[in-house]
Design a protein around this motif. Structure first.
Motif, mmCIF file in Angstrom:
data_model
loop_
_atom_site.group_PDB
_atom_site.id
_atom_site.type_symbol
_atom_site.label_atom_id
_atom_site.label_comp_id
_atom_site.label_asym_id
_atom_site.label_seq_id
_atom_site.Cartn_x
_atom_site.Cartn_y
_atom_site.Cartn_z
ATOM 1 N N VAL A 44 0.633 -1.095 0.068
ATOM 2 C CA VAL A 44 0.155 0.047 0.009
ATOM 3 C C VAL A 44 0.844 1.060 -0.013
ATOM 4 O O VAL A 44 0.717 2.088 -0.750
ATOM 5 C CB VAL A 44 -0.931 0.172 1.204
ATOM 6 N N ARG A 45 1.923 1.355 0.844
ATOM 7 C CA ARG A 45 2.997 2.431 0.847
ATOM 8 C C ARG A 45 3.931 2.081 1.686
ATOM 9 O O ARG A 45 4.072 1.124 2.543
ATOM 10 C CB ARG A 45 2.217 3.628 1.640
ATOM 11 N N LEU A 46 5.229 2.872 1.387
ATOM 12 C CA LEU A 46 6.336 2.547 1.941
ATOM 13 C C LEU A 46 6.528 3.794 2.957
ATOM 14 O O LEU A 46 6.377 5.151 2.358
ATOM 15 C CB LEU A 46 7.562 2.543 1.046
ATOM 16 N N TYR A 94 -3.952 1.775 -4.236
ATOM 17 C CA TYR A 94 -4.790 1.889 -3.091
ATOM 18 C C TYR A 94 -4.895 3.137 -2.761
ATOM 19 O O TYR A 94 -5.496 3.646 -1.550
ATOM 20 C CB TYR A 94 -3.809 1.247 -1.948
ATOM 21 N N LEU A 95 -4.983 4.204 -3.499
ATOM 22 C CA LEU A 95 -5.073 5.697 -3.249
ATOM 23 C C LEU A 95 -6.801 5.624 -3.272
ATOM 24 O O LEU A 95 -7.280 5.309 -4.341
ATOM 25 C CB LEU A 95 -4.559 6.431 -4.298
ATOM 26 N N GLU A 96 -7.269 6.370 -2.183
ATOM 27 C CA GLU A 96 -8.749 6.574 -2.005
ATOM 28 C C GLU A 96 -9.159 7.953 -2.490
ATOM 29 O O GLU A 96 -10.230 8.177 -3.319
ATOM 30 C CB GLU A 96 -9.293 6.260 -0.517
ATOM 31 N N SER A 97 -8.555 8.864 -1.663
ATOM 32 C CA SER A 97 -9.072 10.369 -2.143
ATOM 33 C C SER A 97 -7.729 11.376 -1.916
ATOM 34 O O SER A 97 -6.932 10.826 -1.220
ATOM 35 C CB SER A 97 -10.298 10.583 -1.225
ATOM 36 N N ASN A 111 -6.573 1.636 3.180
ATOM 37 C CA ASN A 111 -6.394 1.246 4.377
ATOM 38 C C ASN A 111 -6.504 2.034 5.668
ATOM 39 O O ASN A 111 -6.464 1.599 6.706
ATOM 40 C CB ASN A 111 -5.154 0.515 4.585
ATOM 41 N N GLY A 112 -7.003 3.372 5.258
ATOM 42 C CA GLY A 112 -7.314 4.307 6.264
ATOM 43 C C GLY A 112 -6.139 5.357 6.589
ATOM 44 O O GLY A 112 -6.166 6.266 7.302
ATOM 45 N N ASP A 113 -4.760 4.921 6.091
ATOM 46 C CA ASP A 113 -3.658 5.830 6.481
ATOM 47 C C ASP A 113 -3.830 7.170 5.497
ATOM 48 O O ASP A 113 -4.388 7.130 4.494
ATOM 49 C CB ASP A 113 -2.353 5.034 5.801
ATOM 50 N N ARG A 114 -3.399 8.277 5.987
ATOM 51 C CA ARG A 114 -3.271 9.558 5.486
ATOM 52 C C ARG A 114 -1.734 10.064 5.150
ATOM 53 O O ARG A 114 -0.969 9.992 6.496
ATOM 54 C CB ARG A 114 -4.126 10.555 6.298
#
Length: 151
Positions: A44-46, A94-97, A111-114
């Motif tokens: 999702v991210r690093l 996995y980018l939501e907004s 996943n809810g991370d900002r």
């Protein structure tokens, strides 16, 4: 203000299909004196922490490796992974907004991370997101071959 990017929810099957289109092979990462293969499309991210990088995966697990974020960036697919800030790299699947603000641009992941987007990289980041969306629309318009499972 929150700007939603993807019209349809992200499913594991969809991510698996897209991963094949974007040339996302498995990554071999150093882990406790050995090497571990990790599927690139599940990242999702690093997050960079000095000489270490923390991987955040779609299943909620995390893995810390003793490689810098800069070294990891060169191993990732540039079509899907972008660096919005010096301390982070995100997977556009996995980018939501996007959250535009007068002071600070940030993004929300599925996943809810900002994650914050640095002011210097904001315009380039937006261009990368738009280019990625165009590629997704092209891929969605192409008919895909049926998946055949062999027993």
């Amino acid at each position: 203000m929150k700007v939603t990017l993807l019209a349809k929810p992200l499913t594991n099957v969809y991510v698996e299909q897209i991963a094949g289109q974007f040339d996302m092979p498995d990554l071999t990462l150093p882990f406790w004196g050995s090497r571990k293969k990790m599927p690139m499309h599940r990242i999702v991210r690093l997050e960079g922490e000095g000489n270490y990088t923390v991987f955040h995966f779609a299943d909620g697990s995390q893995l810390m490796v003793s490689l810098t974020l800069k070294k990891m960036e060169s191993r990732l697919s540039p079509k899907v992974f972008v660096r919005p800030h010096k301390k982070s790299i995100i997977n556009l699947l996995y980018l939501e907004s996007i959250h535009p603000d007068k002071q600070q641009l940030s993004v929300s992941m599925v996943n809810g991370d900002r994650v914050e987007v640095s002011r210097r990289k904001a315009s380039r980041f937006i261009k990368q997101v738009k280019g990625f969306q165009q590629e997704l629309m092209i891929l969605d318009s192409k008919p895909t071959a049926p998946v055949v499972l062999v027993a």
